[in-house]
Design a protein around this motif. Structure first.
Motif, PDB file in Angstrom:
ATOM      1  N   ALA A 190      13.819   2.637 -11.711  1.00 33.83           N
ATOM      2  CA  ALA A 190      14.876   2.934 -10.756  1.00 33.83           C
ATOM      3  C   ALA A 190      14.347   3.122  -9.339  1.00 33.83           C
ATOM      4  CB  ALA A 190      15.637   4.196 -11.187  1.00 33.83           C
ATOM      5  N   GLU A 191      13.042   3.141  -9.167  1.00 25.45           N
ATOM      6  CA  GLU A 191      12.459   3.286  -7.831  1.00 25.45           C
ATOM      7  C   GLU A 191      12.189   1.942  -7.175  1.00 25.45           C
ATOM      8  OE1 GLU A 191      12.035   6.044  -6.067  1.00 25.45           O
ATOM      9  OE2 GLU A 191      13.028   7.141  -7.687  1.00 25.45           O
ATOM     10  N   PHE A 192      12.467   0.830  -7.886  1.00 24.95           N
ATOM     11  CA  PHE A 192      12.291  -0.511  -7.325  1.00 24.95           C
ATOM     12  C   PHE A 192      10.898  -0.667  -6.713  1.00 24.95           C
ATOM     13  CE2 PHE A 192      16.776   0.336  -7.502  1.00 24.95           C
ATOM     14  CZ  PHE A 192      17.293  -0.832  -8.009  1.00 24.95           C
ATOM     15  N   LEU A 193       9.905  -0.441  -7.584  1.00 21.13           N
ATOM     16  CA  LEU A 193       8.522  -0.434  -7.120  1.00 21.13           C
ATOM     17  C   LEU A 193       8.078  -1.793  -6.610  1.00 21.13           C
ATOM     18  CD1 LEU A 193       6.944   1.743  -9.941  1.00 21.13           C
ATOM     19  CD2 LEU A 193       7.720   2.459  -7.686  1.00 21.13           C
ATOM     20  N   TYR A 194       8.661  -2.880  -7.168  1.00 18.98           N
ATOM     21  CA  TYR A 194       8.231  -4.204  -6.715  1.00 18.98           C
ATOM     22  C   TYR A 194       8.603  -4.429  -5.257  1.00 18.98           C
ATOM     23  CZ  TYR A 194      13.089  -5.488  -7.804  1.00 18.98           C
ATOM     24  OH  TYR A 194      14.458  -5.543  -7.868  1.00 18.98           O
ATOM     25  N   LEU A 195       9.661  -3.770  -4.797  1.00 11.81           N
ATOM     26  CA  LEU A 195      10.014  -3.870  -3.378  1.00 11.81           C
ATOM     27  C   LEU A 195       9.078  -3.010  -2.525  1.00 11.81           C
ATOM     28  CD1 LEU A 195      13.928  -3.761  -3.495  1.00 11.81           C
ATOM     29  CD2 LEU A 195      12.436  -5.750  -3.309  1.00 11.81           C
ATOM     30  N   ARG A 196       8.759  -1.832  -3.006  1.00  7.01           N
ATOM     31  CA  ARG A 196       7.871  -0.946  -2.233  1.00  7.01           C
ATOM     32  C   ARG A 196       6.475  -1.563  -2.103  1.00  7.01           C
ATOM     33  NH1 ARG A 196      10.669   3.747  -1.727  1.00  7.01           N
ATOM     34  NH2 ARG A 196      12.210   4.210  -3.357  1.00  7.01           N
ATOM     35  N   GLN A 197       6.005  -2.161  -3.196  1.00  6.97           N
ATOM     36  CA  GLN A 197       4.677  -2.762  -3.137  1.00  6.97           C
ATOM     37  C   GLN A 197       4.627  -3.953  -2.193  1.00  6.97           C
ATOM     38  OE1 GLN A 197       3.974  -3.653  -7.234  1.00  6.97           O
ATOM     39  NE2 GLN A 197       3.620  -1.504  -7.822  1.00  6.97           N
ATOM     40  N   ALA A 198       5.777  -4.607  -1.990  1.00 12.06           N
ATOM     41  CA  ALA A 198       5.827  -5.745  -1.073  1.00 12.06           C
ATOM     42  C   ALA A 198       6.124  -5.332   0.358  1.00 12.06           C
ATOM     43  CB  ALA A 198       6.871  -6.751  -1.540  1.00 12.06           C
ATOM     44  N   GLY A 199       6.282  -4.040   0.606  1.00 12.94           N
ATOM     45  CA  GLY A 199       6.524  -3.567   1.957  1.00 12.94           C
ATOM     46  C   GLY A 199       7.975  -3.400   2.333  1.00 12.94           C
ATOM     47  N   ALA A 200       8.912  -3.574   1.370  1.00 13.67           N
ATOM     48  CA  ALA A 200      10.341  -3.423   1.661  1.00 13.67           C
ATOM     49  C   ALA A 200      10.799  -2.037   1.215  1.00 13.67           C
ATOM     50  CB  ALA A 200      11.133  -4.516   0.972  1.00 13.67           C
ATOM     51  N   SER A 201      10.199  -1.000   1.783  1.00 10.96           N
ATOM     52  CA  SER A 201      10.517   0.372   1.365  1.00 10.96           C
ATOM     53  C   SER A 201      11.942   0.764   1.723  1.00 10.96           C
ATOM     54  CB  SER A 201       9.525   1.351   2.003  1.00 10.96           C
ATOM     55  OG  SER A 201       8.207   1.073   1.587  1.00 10.96           O
ATOM     56  N   ASP A 202      12.437   0.284   2.863  1.00  8.71           N
ATOM     57  CA  ASP A 202      13.808   0.628   3.251  1.00  8.71           C
ATOM     58  C   ASP A 202      14.811   0.074   2.245  1.00  8.71           C
ATOM     59  OD1 ASP A 202      12.761   1.867   5.448  1.00  8.71           O
ATOM     60  OD2 ASP A 202      13.136   0.183   6.824  1.00  8.71           O
ATOM     61  N   ALA A 203      14.601  -1.150   1.815  1.00 10.96           N
ATOM     62  CA  ALA A 203      15.493  -1.734   0.817  1.00 10.96           C
ATOM     63  C   ALA A 203      15.386  -0.985  -0.502  1.00 10.96           C
ATOM     64  CB  ALA A 203      15.163  -3.208   0.620  1.00 10.96           C
ATOM     65  N   ALA A 204      14.167  -0.601  -0.894  1.00  9.54           N
ATOM     66  CA  ALA A 204      13.987   0.141  -2.140  1.00  9.54           C
ATOM     67  C   ALA A 204      14.678   1.498  -2.070  1.00  9.54           C
ATOM     68  CB  ALA A 204      12.500   0.304  -2.442  1.00  9.54           C
ATOM     69  N   ASP A 205      14.590   2.177  -0.932  1.00  6.04           N
ATOM     70  CA  ASP A 205      15.244   3.481  -0.786  1.00  6.04           C
ATOM     71  C   ASP A 205      16.756   3.343  -0.902  1.00  6.04           C
ATOM     72  OD1 ASP A 205      12.799   4.695  -0.444  1.00  6.04           O
ATOM     73  OD2 ASP A 205      12.873   4.625   1.745  1.00  6.04           O
ATOM     74  N   ARG A 206      17.314   2.291  -0.286  1.00  9.99           N
ATOM     75  CA  ARG A 206      18.768   2.112  -0.341  1.00  9.99           C
ATOM     76  C   ARG A 206      19.228   1.825  -1.774  1.00  9.99           C
ATOM     77  NH1 ARG A 206      23.386   0.485   2.637  1.00  9.99           N
ATOM     78  NH2 ARG A 206      25.056   0.820   1.119  1.00  9.99           N
ATOM     79  N   LEU A 207      18.503   0.974  -2.484  1.00  9.27           N
ATOM     80  CA  LEU A 207      18.891   0.651  -3.851  1.00  9.27           C
ATOM     81  C   LEU A 207      18.707   1.846  -4.784  1.00  9.27           C
ATOM     82  CD1 LEU A 207      17.381  -2.934  -4.166  1.00  9.27           C
ATOM     83  CD2 LEU A 207      19.775  -2.314  -3.809  1.00  9.27           C
TER      84      LEU A 207
END
Length: 723
Positions: free
Chosen positions: A198-215
């Motif tokens: 649920a933390e969308f780690l694949y987005l955070r690892q790619a540098g899209a932390s803002d998108a991961a936080d929103r999701l």
């Protein structure tokens, strides 16, 4: 994410949702914001809609271990590869009790000296003389400890021996605290942040932390559902593959959250769900694998599910009317593929008779109701192609593909040639293909239409095509001319009920299967009542157009599937060859038949060989069962021939021993001779398929696109996949 609105096929949505077009590299991410809180979609059965999002998070965090093909992976707990050899409960408990009594009796006899003093010999060998006797140097307390310790050691040794003989360990595991712990529900602990999906780690690892936080925020507050999660994961695959830009994806997700990258219809779920779905694995549950000795142990009692990896090898289901092919198989598959289409993963075409129960019209983007005056869409007779030769080949397959074997002069190649001789010149003159009435008049060979076409070719400067008409006119005089057969077949579509359909003038809204490049959901209703022959022609037409369209797609990351409910009269040599090509094109078909007698005998084995997944429903005929038994083959099993001879005791002691043995084992004392040999046996015989499959069950074998196999499995379909 796969469509931006500017590249969609025209007129492929019954109720198009107005939306602005986004940038080309952004895929399905509109430039304007979607509604902040869209209407809450109907939740899947494993994920009730709770406002705090706990249901979605629990669904997302449920383990889905990798396992053998066809097993419902949601919450699956792997079983041992080998079936444990369990002793019956009565025999186990009685044996344990008698072993305890024997051990207690031996200990009592030792204590009272009835067995002599031999059991003190080890004590005398290891203990010094000064420690023994009434004048022991250890004193009274020390002597008590030494002697008591030795007795305890002997008692433990007796307990170990009788415990081994009485299987006390198995009693403990089956009825003791280990069994209580297995039965008691284990409280679930939230996963660590670095392991939480649920933390969308694949987005955070790619540098899209803002998108991961929103999701992650939308997931916790209940604004995200399973289709949203799958759709965004699919959009991210487009970013990883380079088809879309990461900046546009991130901006869309930050702006719209769980509503980002919407399907062109603007929908985020189906109006209602009929079956259980898991959008993480892409599976739809059909039922439960029976706890039957004929099923492999690791499959018994598990959920049975299908997914695109299995449908990519195509599926053939055979069973009589009322056996559940539509309700238990076709509708759940249609529903699953429609959900995949909303997630941008698949495109689906569902073909069946009107009123067959293939899902509500609201679940589809396009509903083609042939012969129904209120149908919004028409069907493109030529499959959306502009090539006369390709159009002729597709139409010839529909009109005369089933006549290839009984009538050698009517094979599809000659039919294609005849149609090309007329369609090519007509398109050169009129800039379009002929309508059904126009094509019928040309095939009939009436002098007027052919003369008018000849004159038009001359007037427009297409004299080179006159050779096609000359060849057609020469062939019309031959007794075996295939044109007469084609004229009779096209006449079945030239009826008043079809007057408003198959229009080529551009005044209607024809649907073309070329639109399968996009995640579109299509349902085609065939006019079964009073037009059975025409329905078979149209079903062959759709199958031919499907195989021709999906095999030439540039982007094959989108799975395409055709579900054909009742494929009677549809299977032709060219159709079988087309099905064989679908696996490499990331596409598949699912065909249902009432009996294999609806398929020409020379095509039955090729059809069963072309389909990677084969399903035999309850009520199959023995001759149909024979074909399935042959394609499923045989397996080597270990056959045990056991010969028992009862032993008669002659002495009272022997009789007493036999009574004790009967109490422990539950069987009389016998002398047994066992012969073990390897024999080859059919996995499922024709007789078992015809008479051994209970109502509401089916036997299903599976093959994945990677080549993994599952043997024929007996599956209970009675409500196993329904909400």
């Amino acid at each position: 994410m796969d469509s931006d609105g500017t590249r969609d096929t025209r007129g492929t949505h019954a109720n198009p949702v107005p939306r602005p077009a986004g940038p080309q590299d952004g895929g399905g991410m509109p430039a304007e914001a979607a509604p902040a809180v869209p209407p809450r979609p109907t939740a899947p059965p494993t994920m009730p809609p709770l406002p705090d999002g706990s249901a979605f998070l629990g669904w997302l965090r449920t383990p889905r271990p990798e396992t053998v093909p066809g097993v419902w992976r949601f919450g699956y707990k792997p079983r041992p590869e080998q079936e444990p050899d369990q002793v019956p409960a009565r025999q186990l408990l009685s044996g344990a009790l008698i072993a305890f009594l024997v051990g207690w009796l031996v200990w009592s006899l030792l204590q009272n000296g009835y067995l002599g003093a031999w059991w003190w010999v080890p004590f005398d060998l290891i203990v010094p003389d000064a420690w023994r006797g009434p004048h022991s140097s250890l004193g009274e307390v020390g002597g008590l400890i030494v002697y008591g310790g030795y007795k305890l050691l002997v008692a433990l040794l007796i307990a170990v021996v009788v415990g081994k003989l009485g299987r006390w360990g198995e009693v403990w595991r089956r009825y003791g605290p280990p069994a209580w712990n297995r039965a008691a529900p284990t409280p679930e602990r939230p996963p660590a942040p670095e392991q939480d999906p649920a933390e969308f780690l694949y987005l955070r690892q790619a540098g899209a932390s803002d998108a991961a936080d929103r999701l992650a925020g939308d997931a916790r507050t209940g604004l995200m559902r399973d289709v949203d999660h799958a759709r965004i994961a699919r959009a991210w695959q487009g970013v990883r593959s380079g088809r879309h830009s990461m900046a546009t994806f991130t901006a869309a997700v930050v702006k719209d959250g769980a509503a980002a990258c919407l399907h062109p219809s603007g929908e985020r779920d189906l109006p209602a769900r009929h079956a259980q779905h898991d959008m993480v694995t892409g599976q739809v549950r059909l039922g439960t694998t029976a706890d039957d000795p004929r099923n492999p142990y690791q499959y018994r009692g598990t959920g049975l599910a299908l997914d695109p990896d299995l449908l990519g090898t195509s599926l053939l289901a055979v069973g009589p009317a009322g056996s559940g092919k539509t309700g238990s198989l076709v509708r759940p598959l249609a529903e699953s593929l429609c959900l995949h289409a909303l997630a941008g993963r698949a495109s689906v075409v569902v073909v069946g008779a009107a009123g067959a129960g293939l899902g509500p019209a609201d679940a589809y983007d396009v509903v083609v109701r042939i012969a129904h005056p209120e149908s919004v869409y028409d069907l493109d007779l030529y499959g959306g192609t502009t090539d006369p030769d390709e159009a002729a080949a597709i139409l010839a397959e529909a009109l005369a593909g089933d006549l290839a074997d009984p009538h050698p002069g009517s094979d599809s190649r000659r039919s294609t040639t005849v149609l090309a001789q007329l369609i090519g010149p007509f398109k050169a003159v009129h800039g379009r293909f002929p309508s059904v009435p126009e094509l019928r008049r040309l095939l009939d060979g009436a002098p007027g239409p052919l003369a008018a076409l000849r004159k038009a070719l001359t007037d427009t400067g297409h004299e080179s095509l006159l050779r096609e008409l000359d060849a057609r006119e020469r062939q019309m005089g031959h007794p075996g001319d295939v044109g007469a057969v084609l004229a009779d077949r096209i006449a079945l579509l030239d009826r008043p009920a079809f007057a408003g359909f198959f229009d080529t003038s551009g005044s209607s809204r024809p649907f073309s299967l070329k639109a399968l490049d996009h995640p579109v959901r299509v349902r085609i209703d065939l006019p079964e009542r009073g037009h059975a022959d025409a329905s078979r022609i149209l079903a062959r037409l759709v199958l031919a157009q499907f195989t021709a369209s999906v095999t030439v797609r540039d982007d094959r990351s989108l799975f395409s599937c055709l579900l054909l409910d009742d494929a009677t009269g549809v299977v032709t040599p060219e159709a079988v060859r087309g099905i064989q090509r679908l696996r490499s094109a990331n596409a598949g078909v699912a065909l249902t038949l009432r009996t294999l007698d609806d398929v020409p005998r020379p095509l039955r084995s090729p059809l069963l060989g072309a389909a990677g997944c084969r399903m035999a429903f309850s009520g199959l005929t023995p001759w149909d069962g024979q074909d399935f038994a042959e394609v499923w083959g045989k397996e080597w099993i270990e056959a045990r021939d056991v010969t028992d001879r009862q032993i008669i005791a002659e002495t009272p002691a022997g009789k007493a021993l036999h009574v004790v043995r009967r109490v422990i084992t539950g069987k009389a004392a016998t002398a047994r001779a066992v012969t073990v040999r390897q024999v080859e046996r059919e996995r499922w015989s024709a007789s078992e398929l015809a008479h051994g499959v209970p109502p509401g069950h089916a036997v299903l074998s599976l093959t994945t696109v990677k080549g993994e196999h599952a043997p024929p499995l007996l599956v209970d379909l009675r409500g196993g996949g329904r909400v």
